[in-house]
Design a protein around this motif. Sequence first.
Motif, mmCIF file in Angstrom:
data_model
loop_
_atom_site.group_PDB
_atom_site.id
_atom_site.type_symbol
_atom_site.label_atom_id
_atom_site.label_comp_id
_atom_site.label_asym_id
_atom_site.label_seq_id
_atom_site.Cartn_x
_atom_site.Cartn_y
_atom_site.Cartn_z
ATOM 1 N N LEU A 143 0.719 -1.169 -0.066
ATOM 2 C CA LEU A 143 -0.020 -0.018 -0.093
ATOM 3 C C LEU A 143 0.760 1.373 0.086
ATOM 4 O O LEU A 143 0.323 2.273 -0.798
ATOM 5 C CB LEU A 143 -0.939 0.053 1.235
ATOM 6 N N PRO A 146 3.864 2.496 -3.172
ATOM 7 C CA PRO A 146 3.271 3.309 -4.332
ATOM 8 C C PRO A 146 2.922 4.576 -4.094
ATOM 9 O O PRO A 146 3.283 5.445 -4.896
ATOM 10 C CB PRO A 146 1.987 2.682 -4.704
ATOM 11 N N MET A 147 2.683 4.820 -2.787
ATOM 12 C CA MET A 147 2.202 6.175 -2.376
ATOM 13 C C MET A 147 3.288 7.126 -2.307
ATOM 14 O O MET A 147 3.615 8.118 -2.678
ATOM 15 C CB MET A 147 1.660 6.201 -1.043
ATOM 16 N N SER A 150 4.835 7.935 -5.898
ATOM 17 C CA SER A 150 4.002 9.218 -6.201
ATOM 18 C C SER A 150 4.375 10.324 -5.579
ATOM 19 O O SER A 150 4.405 11.438 -6.075
ATOM 20 C CB SER A 150 2.521 8.608 -5.995
ATOM 21 N N ARG A 257 -1.484 2.021 -8.240
ATOM 22 C CA ARG A 257 -2.107 2.293 -6.816
ATOM 23 C C ARG A 257 -3.123 1.194 -6.635
ATOM 24 O O ARG A 257 -3.160 0.806 -5.331
ATOM 25 C CB ARG A 257 -2.378 3.638 -6.766
ATOM 26 N N GLY A 260 -1.773 -2.336 -5.960
ATOM 27 C CA GLY A 260 -1.464 -2.126 -4.668
ATOM 28 C C GLY A 260 -2.337 -2.195 -3.223
ATOM 29 O O GLY A 260 -2.014 -2.948 -2.390
ATOM 30 N N ALA A 261 -3.471 -1.424 -3.605
ATOM 31 C CA ALA A 261 -4.316 -1.214 -2.535
ATOM 32 C C ALA A 261 -5.066 -2.641 -2.242
ATOM 33 O O ALA A 261 -5.250 -3.188 -1.259
ATOM 34 C CB ALA A 261 -5.410 -0.301 -2.858
#
Length: 430
Positions: A143, A146-147, A150, A257, A260-261
């Motif tokens: 999770l 990727p955040m 970004s 994303r 990934g979530a």
Amino acid sequence: MRAFHLAWLSLFSCYFSTFSIPPLLAVLRQDLNLSASDIGHAGTAAFAGSVFSRFAMGPACDLLGPRLASSALSLLTVPVVLSTAFISSAQSFVLLRFLIGFSLANFVASQFWMSSMFSGSVVGRANGVAAGWANVGAGLAQLVMPMIFSLIMSVGVSSSYAWRLAFVVPAIFQAVTALMVLAYGQDLPDGNYWSHNHPRKASSKPRENVFGVLLHGLKNYRGWILGLTYGYCFGVELTIDNIIAQYFYDRFNVDIRMAGAIAASFGLGNLVSRPLGGVLSDEMGQRFGMRGRLWSLWAVQTVAGLLCVLLGRVDSLWGSAVVMCCFSFFVQAASGLTFGVVPFISKRSLGVISGMTGSGGAVGAVVAQLLLFSGSNKFSTQTGISLMGLLMIVCTIPVGFIYFPKWGGMFCGPSKEPSSMDQDDYSLLE
């Protein structure tokens, strides 16, 4: 309780580091020109690296104690995590994943630590909660990475540099938790492993060397069966952590994303599922003895295998997500149930048995990755997932052959007069 929280947090950071790569594979494979075969080999390498290290960690804990063994391994693998920022080829990518996999041996130290700190009546809960909370690190990495990627890109950094900078975060996190274990950890309820108050030091019995402890553990067939069983609950969990984000990204065309979530929901289930497996093991043990622990392990893992088969057959995005969440609950609970039995195998070689079982998880992941997800298979990923479910069902059957003279097994009661050797070998230190 301080040792409990340090144990799961340290292992949490190792899972976070190891599984920080899969959620960014969609970006890495473009920059490094990775083929499907390269990605498959890297996934296998990550688990292969933990096979030897997990097995070696058991005797290391028996001799040095879990605090020193755990912190040393974490600190040694921090530079490897940081070096992810400098890889430039498929060969270096595979080698890096192999070396990072060594950090997963801290799982053995964590389970040894909990088995040394808690009594037999609650050891399943302790092992389950510590491992379950730690395994959330794999889901959180799916999770969060990727955040982070970004976020770095949002300040004007190019994609090729952003993913490299992102790996500084797991490296720092792992280093900090390792230093906390070293500075604040405690091996046993009455002190550290090598303190003068250690019962082993005060005992009139001579301390065995590593070879005697190792040989004693290796001769115990129960450890081998649990290693096989664990290979196809936790080993399957590791494999899913490795492939699930890419699976949803490629099959259902979701963005990185979203993939990934969805993948994170699999790992985050460990927050409750593996601890509940430990709780179930203790409850069944109190009501039905060892027979209850073994039957619950077999039943839960068999259901997990059936759900894994179903996961590979569902064609819709949200249907797959729902089945995946149900599957995650049972497969993670089965891991907790396995380590509800491990501490009762042998107090004399507890570290070795923990290492054998933990290594079994890594071996199962390696075999599944090679046979089903190597990138050179002729069948699809979804077919591989279903075949993996069948392997789970088959490899759970040998649990029926586990028998303890003092407590019995799934189908037989205990021996009327267990020998003194049985008492020593198959009792948890009270």
